[in-house]
Design an enzyme around this catalytic site. Structure first.
Site, mmCIF file in Angstrom:
data_model
loop_
_atom_site.group_PDB
_atom_site.id
_atom_site.type_symbol
_atom_site.label_atom_id
_atom_site.label_comp_id
_atom_site.label_asym_id
_atom_site.label_seq_id
_atom_site.Cartn_x
_atom_site.Cartn_y
_atom_site.Cartn_z
ATOM 1 N N HIS A 171 -12.423 -0.173 -1.705
ATOM 2 C CA HIS A 171 -12.609 0.864 -0.717
ATOM 3 C C HIS A 171 -13.959 1.569 -0.847
ATOM 4 O O HIS A 171 -14.691 1.655 0.146
ATOM 5 C CB HIS A 171 -11.468 1.878 -0.628
ATOM 6 N N TYR B 94 -18.009 2.612 1.532
ATOM 7 C CA TYR B 94 -18.834 3.813 1.562
ATOM 8 C C TYR B 94 -20.208 3.552 0.967
ATOM 9 O O TYR B 94 -21.185 4.173 1.375
ATOM 10 C CB TYR B 94 -18.108 4.994 0.893
ATOM 11 N N HIS C 161 -11.914 -4.277 13.196
ATOM 12 C CA HIS C 161 -12.298 -2.978 12.648
ATOM 13 C C HIS C 161 -13.570 -3.077 11.805
ATOM 14 O O HIS C 161 -14.521 -2.324 12.014
ATOM 15 C CB HIS C 161 -11.167 -2.406 11.794
ATOM 16 N N PHE C 162 -13.586 -3.993 10.853
ATOM 17 C CA PHE C 162 -14.775 -3.977 9.987
ATOM 18 C C PHE C 162 -15.985 -4.611 10.644
ATOM 19 O O PHE C 162 -17.119 -4.357 10.228
ATOM 20 C CB PHE C 162 -14.509 -4.520 8.580
ATOM 21 N N HIS C 163 -15.784 -5.384 11.715
ATOM 22 C CA HIS C 163 -16.963 -5.831 12.451
ATOM 23 C C HIS C 163 -17.574 -4.692 13.260
ATOM 24 O O HIS C 163 -18.757 -4.708 13.578
ATOM 25 C CB HIS C 163 -16.649 -7.048 13.324
ATOM 26 N N ARG D 157 -5.565 -12.773 10.604
ATOM 27 C CA ARG D 157 -6.951 -12.960 10.166
ATOM 28 C C ARG D 157 -6.999 -14.092 9.161
ATOM 29 O O ARG D 157 -5.963 -14.596 8.701
ATOM 30 C CB ARG D 157 -7.464 -11.669 9.539
ATOM 31 N N ARG D 158 -8.220 -14.510 8.774
ATOM 32 C CA ARG D 158 -8.409 -15.463 7.683
ATOM 33 C C ARG D 158 -7.593 -16.734 7.871
ATOM 34 O O ARG D 158 -7.034 -17.262 6.899
ATOM 35 C CB ARG D 158 -8.047 -14.818 6.337
#
Lengths: 550, 156, 46
Positions: free
Chosen positions: A225, A229, A376-378, A441-442
């Protein structure tokens, strides 16, 4: 400290920074090519030739994008800002440490890439046990991490030197943010280093029989996590310190900016369980406690949103903007140095909102391991952070090489940014949607034997492939632009560092007492993890033997 | 530290919203039983799954009027039992472990979405209120055959 | 000019951030709506 207009970036430091930036972009291009192929495979557009597997590509994509591109760019960018703001050049020791770090990480990256291409580490960038890769994969990762520590030490050394030479003075805001970022990174990587050095390497060499899977997952996500950041904070540093200069304004509030970074240091780490909400072996109470802590890390981002908009509005009104949103139109939209990071900021609206949903305890079950997470992370790392980094590059590369960002390259940069945004709209938009419908995913191409649910997903997978192609086109243009920048006419390019606004008042010195904040961060980590982690360690159940399932 | 009045209002609003979210999901979890998977710790020797009851005999077992336990094992690349037929309206308590690597266990269109970790047994309860042939798939990469790891659950 | 000086710094301060306030409240609204959407989806699937 001010510099005369013609005082360019230090030439020696330029080499260090440029090496990092170019290595990062090379990694991005390679990783992006893998991504292009993945999208087309899942969209049913191509099948892969024999000799390369979908999951190999996926492993390469994750490692090159999420670990190599990011870490290299961040370290290069932070070193550049430390050089610029802490005395105009790096001390010899800081520079040496930077190069040692660069080389260690490069060796690790090369080894990892080879092992992945040899199909000996098809375990994805999260390398979950008990899938067992070649020991060289874990050694390579350890080299990358240790290299980044060395780079971090170089930055700390430069910062401490500046503070010793400037007693009683507030540190340059950029330097403070760089140090905060690397402290966060150091504390966070202890987790992944522990699992790799103590668990994975001995187990993958066969020196121990079994591995405790829950312990390894927990140590990974303790790292996983704050990793995001580590990506975000340098982008925030650009938004807080550099963007105001570009738009002709000032830092909205030096104190609040530092406070935000301190809050990130405190609350980014004791929250790893929100990536493990669907797992067994962790008590529901501790899952919820870490969810509460996760929500606390949202606060500095809420603060940042206000600060950034506040910067825009203040700058706009100072130029005579009227009405509620006149200042919005007055922003330098035609300046790629602003435009790219600004689109990144806008992407963080759905990106951050999605993140809050993901962390919401049992609600995570609606989206866990679906393409929603990938969407989301893209948005967050691959748009917010990436576009900010691209925007930085358009002035950083000329600034450090004593060249100019020509109007033509500025326009090409704007076009490249727009193409990226369009590609991501297609790709991330489809991913979020089809994820809600349950598409995992994946996972390589499949229609699950033409099950009606899976057949319904296919149009979205095709849209993802389209998005991926558009993104790759943007990457090719970016590569062209980078090469063109390296060959553009000689001249001075400003390294934009904004001054703080006086209206915001003075900054409390306690914000710079790192010992205090590191102490609290450690206390929070111990609070959030000790009991559940001890529960895992004390479980007498045997661990898992190695599996090579690919 | 100087905080502008409007920033104070924004942060109060924002933090209150987050507190509301936390209360809703907290109450839903601890008072209404809508927990994420796994209420209690349940370990198992990952090397001995096929000899440890009840996983030595993966099956759907009726335990009440319309209530069942489903003892399941995930492996590369399938689930055991491979097929299940569940009466419409039944409540099923899934108990699942892995005999090899980490797998997923997802039924699209439902909230059944959990991680199957070797060494642990995961628990989740779902009531099947709709009839149909539900896809059950593995959503955690587990190896070369990952995209083939799926089956269907019939509810009628 | 004289009129501007009669405004207290606090008033001047507040006027100049209304756009910011509206912007972040819109952001907050987006967060609230999207969260509610997924919450409803989750409950409906339960």
């Amino acid at each position: 400290m001010t510099q005369t207009a013609e005082q360019g970036f230090d030439r020696k430091d330029s080499r260090l920074v440029l090496a990092h930036i170019l290595f990062a972009f090379a990694s991005l291009l390679l990783g992006g090519f893998a991504g292009l192929l993945q999208g087309m495979v899942r969209g049913g557009v191509i099948t892969l030739p024999a000799g390369i597997g979908y999951y190999q590509l996926l492993t390469a994509h994750g490692v090159l994008m999420a670990l190599v591109f990011t870490t290299y760019f961040i370290i290069g960018f932070l070193y550049s800002g430390l050089s610029k703001t802490c005395g105009g050049k790096l001390l010899p020791a800081a520079s040496k440490l930077g190069w040692i770090g660069f080389i260690l990480m490069a060796v690790g990256t090369v080894i990892a890439t080879i092992v992945i291409l040899l199909n000996q580490a098809t375990v994805l960038y999260t390398f979950y046990a008990p899938m067992k890769a070649s020991p060289w994969f874990y050694i390579a990762l350890a080299l990358v991490v240790v290299g980044s520590w060395v780079s971090g030490f170089g930055m700390f050394y430069q910062y401490r030197s500046w503070r010793k030479s400037n007693p009683g003075k507030l540190s340059p805001l950029f330097a403070f943010m760089a140090v905060g970022t690397m402290i966060l990174w150091l504390i966070a990587t202890l987790g992944v280093a522990a699992t790799v050095l103590v668990q994975f390497i001995p187990w993958s060499f066969g020196w121990v029989d079994t591995i405790d899977v829950m312990v390894s997952r927990t140590l990974f996500w303790y790292f996983g996590h704050p990793l995001v950041y580590f990506w975000l904070l340098p982008a925030y540093a650009c938004w807080y310190v550099i963007i105001p200069k570009i738009i002709g304004g000032k830092v909205f509030s030096d104190a609040l900016a530092r406070l935000a970074f301190i809050l990130f240091l405190l609350f980014s780490i004791p929250v790893g369980f929100h990536h493990q909400l669907m797992e067994p072996g962790i008590s529901p109470v501790w899952k919820y406690i870490q969810v509460i802590l996760t929500f606390m890390v949202i606060v500095p981002s809420l603060m940042t949103a206000f600060s950034i908009f506040g910067t825009f509005e203040t700058a706009g009104r100072a130029k005579g903007a009227k009405g509620l949103f006149g200042w919005f139109k007055m922003l330098p939209w035609k300046d790629v140095r602003f435009f790219a990071p600004m689109l990144g900021m806008l992407a963080f609206i759905p990106g951050g909102a999605g993140g809050i949903i993901n962390a919401s305890h049992q609600l995570n079950g609606a989206i866990h391991n679906t393409l929603w997470v990938t969407g989301h992370f893209h948005l967050t790392v691959a748009t917010t952070v990436a576009l900010t980094f691209f925007g930085i590059s358009y002035w950083l590369i000329p600034a450090i090489t004593n060249r100019v960002l020509t109007p033509k390259l500025n326009r090409l940069g704007i076009i490249q940014t727009i193409i990226w945004a369009v590609g991501m709209l297609f790709m991330s938009g489809s991913m979020h949607t089809v994820g809600l419908f349950g598409s995992p995913r994946r996972t390589a191409y499949t229609t699950y034997q033409d099950h009606p649910d899976a057949v319904l997903w296919m149009p979205y997978h095709v849209a993802m492939a389209v998005g991926g192609v558009i993104l790759f086109i943007s990457l090719l243009l970016l590569a062209y632009n980078v090469v063109a920048l390296l060959r553009s006419p000689k001249g001075y390019t400003e390294y934009p560092i904004a001054e703080a606004s006086e209206e915001a008042g003075t900054t409390p010195r306690i914000l710079e007492r790192w010992g205090v904040w590191i102490g609290i961060a450690v206390a929070l980590i111990l609070f959030a993890y000790t009991i559940p982690f001890l529960d895992m360690l004390n479980d007498p159940t045997p661990g898992s033997k190695p599996w090579v399932t690919w | 530290m100087h905080l502008h009045r409007l920033e104070k209002i924004w942060l109060v609003f924002g933090i209150s919203m987050l507190v509301v979210f936390l209360c809703v999901i907290g109450v839903a979890a601890f008072a209404l039983g809508m927990q994420p998977p796994s209420g209690h710790s349940h370990s198992i020797d990952p090397q001995k799954v096929n000899e440890t009851p009840p996983f030595d005999n993966p099956r759907l077992e009726q335990i009440g009027e319309n209530e069942y336990n489903a003892y399941m094992v995930a492996y590369v690349f399938g689930y055991s039992p491979a097929k299940m037929e569940i009466p419409l309206g039944a409540t099923v308590h899934f108990q699942i472990t892995s005999s090899d690597v980490v797998h997923g266990f997802e039924i699209p269109g439902t909230n059944v979405n959990l991680m199957v970790v070797p060494g642990e047994v995961n628990h989740y309860t779902h009531t099947f209120t709709e009839p149909g042939e539900f896809l059950l798939l593995c959503n955690e990469y587990c190896g070369a055959g990952h995209e083939y790891m799926a089956t269907t659950i019939t509810v009628k | 000019m004289v009129k501007d000086n009669k405004q207290s710094p606090k008033q001047q301060d507040e006027q100049s951030l209304k756009g910011t306030f509206v912007s972040v409240m819109l952001l907050g609204g987006f967060i609230a709506l999207s969260w509610l959407g997924i919450f409803i989806l989750f409950v409906s699937r339960g």
